[in-house]
Design an enzyme around this catalytic site. Sequence first.
Site, PDB file in Angstrom:
ATOM      1  N   ARG A   1       0.856  -1.182   0.000  1.00 15.79           N
ATOM      2  CA  ARG A   1       0.000   0.000   0.000  1.00 15.79           C
ATOM      3  C   ARG A   1       0.896   1.237   0.000  1.00 15.79           C
ATOM      4  NH1 ARG A   1      -3.519  -2.795  -1.317  1.00 15.79           N
ATOM      5  NH2 ARG A   1      -5.570  -3.166  -0.364  1.00 15.79           N
TER       6      ARG A   1
ATOM      7  N   GLU B   1      -2.763   8.076  -5.637  1.00 14.54           N
ATOM      8  CA  GLU B   1      -3.152   7.346  -6.841  1.00 14.54           C
ATOM      9  C   GLU B   1      -4.404   7.964  -7.449  1.00 14.54           C
ATOM     10  OE1 GLU B   1      -3.551   3.177  -5.994  1.00 14.54           O
ATOM     11  OE2 GLU B   1      -1.458   2.961  -5.374  1.00 14.54           O
TER      12      GLU B   1
ATOM     13  N   HIS C   1      -1.083  -0.093  -9.976  1.00 14.05           N
ATOM     14  CA  HIS C   1      -1.868  -0.809  -8.956  1.00 14.05           C
ATOM     15  C   HIS C   1      -2.737  -1.899  -9.590  1.00 14.05           C
ATOM     16  CE1 HIS C   1      -3.650  -0.284  -4.656  1.00 14.05           C
ATOM     17  NE2 HIS C   1      -3.619  -1.556  -5.020  1.00 14.05           N
TER      18      HIS C   1
END
Length: 239
Positions: A152, A181, A200
Amino acid sequence: VLPAPDLADAVQLANARGIHEPEMSEFVLALILALAKRIPRALSQQTEREWRLFGNRRLAGKTLAVLGLGTIGRGVAQRGVALGMRVIGTKRTPGPVAGVDEVLPPSQTRRVLEQADVAVVILPLTPETRGLIDAEAIAAMKPGAHLVNVARGGIVDEAAVAKALREGSLGAAAFDVFAEEPLPQSSPLWDTPNLLITPHLAGISRDYMARLGEILFENIRRLERGQPLLNPIDRRQGY
């Protein structure tokens, strides 16, 4: 969802633990190999139509450190063993893990990083892990070591990694997750040398939503029957 101070204690939380393996383990393996065999450079040379030989790194006999020996971490460890690597790692409750030579508690993260030729971060984001891989931790790694983060954003100090890559103390890195993000176009990470960026997607597969739905619907049935949920979350631990 967490922290969720306004969420009543009676509300149960669960996650999709288990459906990201083997996709994420395979993706981590791909990143490890891409960095070691310098695939980004090969692609760059192909774009430029440039034929130039360059060396690459052997993984057999090297040390792979897996920070977070959960379901995905254990899958990564197995694949490291298949490559002939020595595998070490951290686990909240240390105990034997198949194929892993040394399992240490999170308090020994620095000791694990010091031994790593390749370090993979697969940790949940909690108050304890936020900022865990900071400038000091990165400086403790072997010169030229590789770092892979599929955990993360917020666990790894991105600026410190970029600095180490620019200075050459860190050999290469691959990030699939970021503190912000989508990664802004203005981020200096885009131009950082020897940094492989993916958006991701390590855990995404064609049947991801279908498998997610199976867990969701099963948990709805369990709620209706008053049965324990699959993959319950401990709010105190944060996962």
